[in-house]
Design a protein around this motif. Structure first.
Motif, PDB file in Angstrom:
ATOM      1  N   GLY B  46      67.535  39.373  39.693  1.00  0.00           N
ATOM      2  CA  GLY B  46      68.058  40.737  40.384  1.00  0.00           C
ATOM      3  C   GLY B  46      67.621  41.767  39.539  1.00  0.00           C
ATOM      4  N   ALA B  47      67.305  41.544  38.371  1.00  0.00           N
ATOM      5  CA  ALA B  47      66.855  42.851  37.283  1.00  0.00           C
ATOM      6  C   ALA B  47      65.785  43.141  37.629  1.00  0.00           C
ATOM      7  N   HIS B  48      65.273  44.644  37.398  1.00  0.00           N
ATOM      8  CA  HIS B  48      64.201  45.067  37.605  1.00  0.00           C
ATOM      9  C   HIS B  48      63.232  45.237  36.427  1.00  0.00           C
ATOM     10  N   LEU B  49      62.050  44.769  36.482  1.00  0.00           N
ATOM     11  CA  LEU B  49      60.966  44.963  35.284  1.00  0.00           C
ATOM     12  C   LEU B  49      60.614  46.399  35.286  1.00  0.00           C
ATOM     13  N   PHE B  50      60.372  46.974  36.391  1.00  0.00           N
ATOM     14  CA  PHE B  50      60.002  48.393  36.509  1.00  0.00           C
ATOM     15  C   PHE B  50      60.332  48.838  37.773  1.00  0.00           C
ATOM     16  N   LEU B  51      60.039  50.186  38.076  1.00  0.00           N
ATOM     17  CA  LEU B  51      60.388  50.772  39.336  1.00  0.00           C
ATOM     18  C   LEU B  51      59.184  51.561  40.095  1.00  0.00           C
ATOM     19  N   GLN B  52      59.281  51.532  41.195  1.00  0.00           N
ATOM     20  CA  GLN B  52      57.994  52.310  41.785  1.00  0.00           C
ATOM     21  C   GLN B  52      58.278  53.860  41.238  1.00  0.00           C
ATOM     22  N   GLU B  53      57.359  54.297  41.089  1.00  0.00           N
ATOM     23  CA  GLU B  53      57.234  55.780  40.474  1.00  0.00           C
ATOM     24  C   GLU B  53      57.360  55.926  39.048  1.00  0.00           C
ATOM     25  N   ASP B  54      58.026  54.776  38.288  1.00  0.00           N
ATOM     26  CA  ASP B  54      57.845  54.731  36.845  1.00  0.00           C
ATOM     27  C   ASP B  54      56.526  55.009  36.119  1.00  0.00           C
ATOM     28  N   HIS B  55      56.593  55.434  35.202  1.00  0.00           N
ATOM     29  CA  HIS B  55      55.404  55.649  34.195  1.00  0.00           C
ATOM     30  C   HIS B  55      54.894  54.463  33.922  1.00  0.00           C
ATOM     31  N   PHE B  56      53.567  54.479  34.015  1.00  0.00           N
ATOM     32  CA  PHE B  56      52.977  53.018  33.539  1.00  0.00           C
ATOM     33  C   PHE B  56      52.730  53.111  32.246  1.00  0.00           C
ATOM     34  N   ASN B  57      53.071  51.954  31.542  1.00  0.00           N
ATOM     35  CA  ASN B  57      52.661  51.853  30.224  1.00  0.00           C
ATOM     36  C   ASN B  57      52.128  50.618  29.917  1.00  0.00           C
ATOM     37  N   SER B  58      52.599  49.437  30.440  1.00  0.00           N
ATOM     38  CA  SER B  58      52.211  48.337  30.080  1.00  0.00           C
ATOM     39  C   SER B  58      51.896  47.257  31.288  1.00  0.00           C
ATOM     40  N   LEU B  59      51.206  46.208  31.135  1.00  0.00           N
ATOM     41  CA  LEU B  59      50.828  45.159  31.995  1.00  0.00           C
ATOM     42  C   LEU B  59      51.821  44.127  31.520  1.00  0.00           C
ATOM     43  N   TYR B  60      52.269  43.224  32.202  1.00  0.00           N
ATOM     44  CA  TYR B  60      53.038  42.037  31.826  1.00  0.00           C
ATOM     45  C   TYR B  60      52.610  40.628  32.312  1.00  0.00           C
ATOM     46  N   THR B  61      52.529  39.673  31.558  1.00  0.00           N
ATOM     47  CA  THR B  61      52.274  38.315  31.917  1.00  0.00           C
ATOM     48  C   THR B  61      53.562  37.783  32.160  1.00  0.00           C
ATOM     49  N   VAL B  62      53.752  36.781  33.099  1.00  0.00           N
ATOM     50  CA  VAL B  62      55.000  35.828  33.236  1.00  0.00           C
ATOM     51  C   VAL B  62      55.108  34.692  32.432  1.00  0.00           C
ATOM     52  N   ARG B  63      56.237  34.637  31.460  1.00  0.00           N
ATOM     53  CA  ARG B  63      56.152  33.270  30.982  1.00  0.00           C
ATOM     54  C   ARG B  63      56.688  32.252  31.504  1.00  0.00           C
ATOM     55  N   GLN B  64      58.254  32.830  32.205  1.00  0.00           N
ATOM     56  CA  GLN B  64      59.068  31.692  32.676  1.00  0.00           C
ATOM     57  C   GLN B  64      59.697  32.449  33.975  1.00  0.00           C
ATOM     58  N   GLY B  65      60.052  32.171  35.038  1.00  0.00           N
ATOM     59  CA  GLY B  65      60.838  32.678  36.125  1.00  0.00           C
ATOM     60  C   GLY B  65      59.837  33.234  37.355  1.00  0.00           C
ATOM     61  N   ALA B  66      60.277  34.061  38.003  1.00  0.00           N
ATOM     62  CA  ALA B  66      59.434  34.651  39.403  1.00  0.00           C
ATOM     63  C   ALA B  66      60.034  35.794  39.509  1.00  0.00           C
ATOM     64  N   LEU B  67      59.003  36.572  39.919  1.00  0.00           N
ATOM     65  CA  LEU B  67      59.340  38.022  40.431  1.00  0.00           C
ATOM     66  C   LEU B  67      58.858  38.271  41.762  1.00  0.00           C
ATOM     67  N   LYS B  68      59.355  39.459  42.502  1.00  0.00           N
ATOM     68  CA  LYS B  68      58.586  39.978  43.467  1.00  0.00           C
ATOM     69  C   LYS B  68      58.293  41.366  43.251  1.00  0.00           C
ATOM     70  N   SER B  69      57.071  41.575  43.973  1.00  0.00           N
ATOM     71  CA  SER B  69      56.726  43.153  43.795  1.00  0.00           C
ATOM     72  C   SER B  69      56.789  43.728  45.157  1.00  0.00           C
ATOM     73  N   TYR B  70      57.292  44.890  45.287  1.00  0.00           N
ATOM     74  CA  TYR B  70      57.357  45.563  46.710  1.00  0.00           C
ATOM     75  C   TYR B  70      57.533  46.923  46.463  1.00  0.00           C
TER      76      TYR B  70
END
Lengths: 249, 249
Positions: B46-70
């Motif tokens: 349920g936690a967010h990695l980043f939010l829409q409109e956030d300033h873009f700093n970094s790319l991320y690669t997934v090590r474990q788990g799963a995320l949705k983008s929306y």
DNA sequence: CGATAAATTGAGACCCGTCAAAATAAGTGG
DNA sequence: CCACTTATTTTGACGGGTCTCAATTTATCG
């Protein structure tokens, strides 16, 4: 940075220069970029620039005319993936596999500038800013596709399509009042994932409502504001100045 | 190229290495790439990695788990644009504007590797092959989106979705028999541009036909071949070896 | 002017979305 | 461990938007 007039000549000659310009390349970089954009391609209406499954050699920028990109799926059905207008870049989807994933066909007499990809990479290797800009262009295409992929009603899609064409048209300095569609209703429908008849009906509805005026493929935008409302969220994000594309860590 | 064991360690540590590996980076390049992948992010469900409109700093690669983008469209409706599984790269759509176009939320306890984009660009400036591979990755994403964007029936979409997850799962070396969905029916539906009920019905139909077995979010692929038939053309292109991505002029 | 293609319009059917309700699972507190 | 609540998933009934089939109109071109 050097003579702005000289730059304009280059831009006219090959729109690729424009696409990579915002980031302030120096004189030598522009020269070396222009040097690999010597190839020209002229297509009559209906002629293909390349075919699905063709070996990928070059990107192309549209100088004049219009093209449609489409692929044949497993069931043999045509899928229109996009339309390319003057200033647009073609072929980016083929880079990863080295094989064209779609065919590109001229919808009108067209003139293109050929950009051999290996040469572009070689130049980009020495001008990192060029590589960066290429990444930005592709990033934008990915983001735009995500918006387009969303679920919308037929009317929203058609209205959004007209607005998109209008925006791209005026971005290239063409007059906005009269919009000239180079593609058939059938192509538009396929692109928007609708039936041909549905596109025709939606256009008629928009005309009846007084938002546009249709005469075959000539379309006049009468009420841009209400058209925007009809498009709902089916509108691409506003233009971002390159100045915004700066990052911190 | 150097010690393959050392390489495996890097891959485990940050999947980004994997994504750039096929092109044979030398030891120093891998080291410098690994050097900028030190950042880690851990997210609870349920936690967010980043939010829409956030300033873009970094790319991320997934090590474990799963995320949705929306993203939230103009009308405030949620639009799921994708799911990220271990090995996937997030954030490419934000590069061009410097602002995140979508939010990324953890569907399960997740671990990610942070890749500051300016640092990545700096390394890529000195290791052109890295920049080239980044362009290839984005090219592939563009091509995949075009296939996904096409018009398909609900059953085709759901079947295709299951096959896509299966393929990505086994590509990462997970067992294939049991597929674990980290996302809700509602998220799947939104992603596939369907109603939640339609997804549920399609899954039930597939189960009734004996192609899959459903127990909540645990799905077993019983008959992959017939499932592929059900998916029709809603299947991603076969994996391309990096050897094919070579060009001539 | 006649022939072909493109675009529009109409009628009916179907797929899927919406609304509603039931079934099942997952927490929550006693 | 069990009632209670809440969220998720499934199933049903119905209506609507869009597709299909078909006919008509309009434009293009020889």
């Amino acid at each position: 940075m050097f003579d702005i007039e000289r730059l304009r000549d280059y831009s006219r000659d090959c729109p690729l220069i424009d696409l990579f310009l915002p980031d302030g390349l120096d004189r030598d970089s522009v020269e070396s970029l222009a040097a690999i954009c010597k190839g020209r391609a002229s297509l009559e209406t209906g002629a293909h620039l390349f075919l699905q499954e063709d070996h990928f050699n070059s990107l192309y920028t549209v100088r004049q005319g219009a093209l449609k990109s489409y692929f044949l799926d497993k069931d043999g059905r045509e899928r229109v993936t996009g339309f390319s207008l003057p200033g647009d870049l073609l072929g980016l989807d083929a880079v990863y596999s080295g094989v064209h994933r779609c065919s590109a066909q001229a919808l009108a007499a067209s003139s293109l500038c050929q950009v051999p990809f290996t040469k572009l990479e070689k130049v980009a290797d020495q001008v990192p800013e060029l590589h960066r800009q290429l990444v930005r262009l592709m990033s934008r295409e990915i983001a735009d596709q995500q918006i387009r992929a969303a679920d919308h009603t037929a009317l929203e899609r058609v209205a959004g399509f007209l607005l998109d064409l209008t925006r791209r048209s005026q971005q290239r300095g063409f007059p906005v009042e009269a919009l000239k569609l180079d593609m058939s209703r059938s192509d538009i429908a396929n692109y928007l994932r609708l039936a041909t008849e549905t596109v025709s009906r939606s256009l008629s509805d928009l005309q009846r409502a007084g938002l546009i005026k249709i005469h075959l493929r000539d379309i006049k935008i009468v009420d841009p504001e209400r058209l925007r409302i009809s498009a709902g969220s089916m509108t691409t994000a506003p233009e971002w100045s390159a100045d915004h594309a700066r990052y911190r860590d």
